[in-house]
Design an enzyme around this catalytic site. Structure first.
Site, mmCIF file in Angstrom:
data_model
loop_
_atom_site.group_PDB
_atom_site.id
_atom_site.type_symbol
_atom_site.label_atom_id
_atom_site.label_comp_id
_atom_site.label_asym_id
_atom_site.label_seq_id
_atom_site.Cartn_x
_atom_site.Cartn_y
_atom_site.Cartn_z
ATOM 1 N N LYS A 1 0.815 -1.226 0.000
ATOM 2 C CA LYS A 1 0.000 0.000 0.000
ATOM 3 C C LYS A 1 0.850 1.278 0.000
ATOM 4 O O LYS A 1 0.439 2.291 -0.550
ATOM 5 C CB LYS A 1 -0.970 0.003 1.194
ATOM 6 N N ASP B 1 -10.206 3.039 1.792
ATOM 7 C CA ASP B 1 -10.484 2.315 3.054
ATOM 8 C C ASP B 1 -11.219 3.184 4.080
ATOM 9 O O ASP B 1 -12.221 2.772 4.654
ATOM 10 C CB ASP B 1 -9.165 1.844 3.693
HETATM 11 P P1 NAP Z 1 -1.177 -2.870 10.814
HETATM 12 O O1 NAP Z 1 -0.736 -1.668 10.061
HETATM 13 O O2 NAP Z 1 -0.275 -4.047 10.901
HETATM 14 O O3 NAP Z 1 -1.562 -2.375 12.324
HETATM 15 C C1 NAP Z 1 -1.847 -3.310 13.322
HETATM 16 C C2 NAP Z 1 -2.396 -2.593 14.570
HETATM 17 O O4 NAP Z 1 -2.709 -3.613 15.545
HETATM 18 C C3 NAP Z 1 -1.411 -1.631 15.250
HETATM 19 O O5 NAP Z 1 -2.123 -0.602 15.882
HETATM 20 C C4 NAP Z 1 -0.733 -2.546 16.298
HETATM 21 O O6 NAP Z 1 -0.204 -1.846 17.403
HETATM 22 C C5 NAP Z 1 -1.939 -3.373 16.744
HETATM 23 N N1 NAP Z 1 -1.531 -4.651 17.327
HETATM 24 C C6 NAP Z 1 -1.007 -5.724 16.664
HETATM 25 N N2 NAP Z 1 -0.769 -6.738 17.519
HETATM 26 C C7 NAP Z 1 -1.140 -6.301 18.766
HETATM 27 C C8 NAP Z 1 -1.154 -6.891 20.072
HETATM 28 N N3 NAP Z 1 -0.721 -8.143 20.281
HETATM 29 N N4 NAP Z 1 -1.634 -6.157 21.110
HETATM 30 C C9 NAP Z 1 -2.099 -4.887 20.906
HETATM 31 N N5 NAP Z 1 -2.116 -4.267 19.681
HETATM 32 C C10 NAP Z 1 -1.642 -4.966 18.636
HETATM 33 O O7 NAP Z 1 -2.546 -3.443 10.241
HETATM 34 P P2 NAP Z 1 -3.685 -2.635 9.415
HETATM 35 O O8 NAP Z 1 -3.358 -2.664 7.964
HETATM 36 O O9 NAP Z 1 -3.935 -1.336 10.076
HETATM 37 O O10 NAP Z 1 -4.937 -3.605 9.622
HETATM 38 C C11 NAP Z 1 -5.539 -3.789 10.905
HETATM 39 C C12 NAP Z 1 -6.709 -4.743 10.764
HETATM 40 O O11 NAP Z 1 -7.704 -4.151 9.953
HETATM 41 C C13 NAP Z 1 -6.330 -6.055 10.067
HETATM 42 O O12 NAP Z 1 -6.848 -7.084 10.874
HETATM 43 C C14 NAP Z 1 -7.030 -6.020 8.735
HETATM 44 O O13 NAP Z 1 -7.493 -7.286 8.353
HETATM 45 C C15 NAP Z 1 -8.216 -5.085 9.017
HETATM 46 N N6 NAP Z 1 -8.645 -4.331 7.804
HETATM 47 C C16 NAP Z 1 -9.948 -4.432 7.420
HETATM 48 C C17 NAP Z 1 -10.388 -3.734 6.292
HETATM 49 C C18 NAP Z 1 -11.827 -3.855 5.847
HETATM 50 O O14 NAP Z 1 -12.098 -3.557 4.672
HETATM 51 N N7 NAP Z 1 -12.749 -4.214 6.703
HETATM 52 C C19 NAP Z 1 -9.497 -2.942 5.546
HETATM 53 C C20 NAP Z 1 -8.162 -2.839 5.983
HETATM 54 C C21 NAP Z 1 -7.738 -3.559 7.131
HETATM 55 P P3 NAP Z 1 1.314 -1.271 17.408
HETATM 56 O O15 NAP Z 1 1.253 0.076 16.690
HETATM 57 O O16 NAP Z 1 1.655 -1.159 18.841
HETATM 58 O O17 NAP Z 1 2.156 -2.273 16.665
#
Ligand code: NAP
Length: 277
Positions: A66, A103
């Protein structure tokens, strides 16, 4: 010539985008195809050249490309530029490539479709500060949500988004749990509760206020542990499926100038993902 579109990512097998766009093409009698392409980080440059050479009209971009896709594009939409992330590429009539990020706006649309806009000036708690959270925070601000607090495991990541927005505040997950009664709307945006993930909840919802709205952007499973706990506390819940369908519909509109039927798609995908909430 038949138009064709794609989604590039690694992994890509799990993506529901091909099913969704293909169903919309059929429903709207559009002669086009949409294919999933497995593209590793090392092959991104080659893949973009191939997509251009082979005449793709546009494509979606998912993890891990992305941000990495940006240097290959000629132009960025304002929100994509602010977010530093692109999930939709459009090949313009002039043959140039323009990047969008659908998004965040997709999330706002699905939230407002589910619960309306009456809560727009109420205190909102966004939980998570990753790529998706960033998009949602900027889109909510752009759509007039002014009272935003972001909680995250790494508070500095939440603070960075707040600094860029110029409003709101950043707190820890512990503080969010303690202050839960202050918020009317919660949006769970971490990877907690993912079908493939190892952690289930960012924090406990015991202090959730009655009548709160709780959304999760994870949609597989549809009923995440966070939403199950919120439902048990009497909250109005919003699953992540609406966001997924609307981000796709906005991309579709950028490519083809028409907005597809999101309601029937939500029903179809809901059935595939295990039924009603
Ligand atoms: P990302 O950039 O990897 O961010 C992950 C987030 O989760 C960060 O805030 C991270 O905190 C936190 N996190 C991860 N492991 C953790 C733990 N063990 N304890 C506490 N916090 C934790 O991922 P992303 O791209 O933002 O996506 C996040 C989620 O959204 C994914 O599950 C994805 O499938 C979903 N999503 C859905 C859609 C939809 O269309 N519905 C679209 C996009 C994404 P830190 O900053 O501390 O690492």
């Amino acid at each position: 010539m038949k138009k064709w579109f794609a989604v590039i990512g690694d992994p890509i097998e799990h993506s529901k985008s091909p099913t969704m766009h293909t169903a919309w093409f059929e429903e709207m009698a559009i002669d086009a195809a949409y294919i999933p392409l497995h593209v590793s980080a090392d092959n991104l440059a080659t893949a973009v050249t191939a997509l251009k050479t082979l005449g793709a009209s546009g494509w979606n971009v998912t993890i891990p490309h992305k941000t990495a896709i940006i240097p290959f594009l000629d132009e960025l939409d304002e929100l994509a530029e602010k977010m530093g992330a692109v999930n939709t590429v459009v090949r313009t009539a002039m043959g140039t490539l323009k990047g969008y990020n659908t998004d965040g706006v997709g999330f706002v649309r699905s939230l407002e479709e589910a619960v309306g806009t009456a809560h727009k000036d109420k205190p909102i708690l966004l939980i998570g500060a990753g790529g998706a959270a960033r998009g949602i925070a900027f889109a909510m601000q752009q759509q007039g949500y002014m009272n935003i607090t972001i909680a995250n495991r790494t508070v500095a990541n939440a603070q960075a988004i707040v600094d860029e927005m110029g409003v709101g505040c950043a707190i820890s997950l512990t503080e969010a749990e303690e202050r839960l009664a202050d918020f009317a709307v919660l949006v769970q945006m971490t990877s907690a509760g993912l079908a493939t993930g190892s952690f289930a909840m960012p924090f406990s919802l015991e202090r959730l206020t009655k009548g709160a709205i709780v959304a999760d952007i994870v949609y597989n499973p549809l009923m995440t542990p966070f939403l199950q706990a919120a439902k048990a506390q009497g909250a109005t819940i919003v699953t992540g499926l609406g966001m997924f369908v609307h981000q796709g519909a906005i991309a579709f509109e950028h490519w083809l100038g028409r907005y597809p039927n999101t309601n029937s798609m939500i029903v179809q995908l809901q059935a595939q993902l295990g039924g009603q909430e």
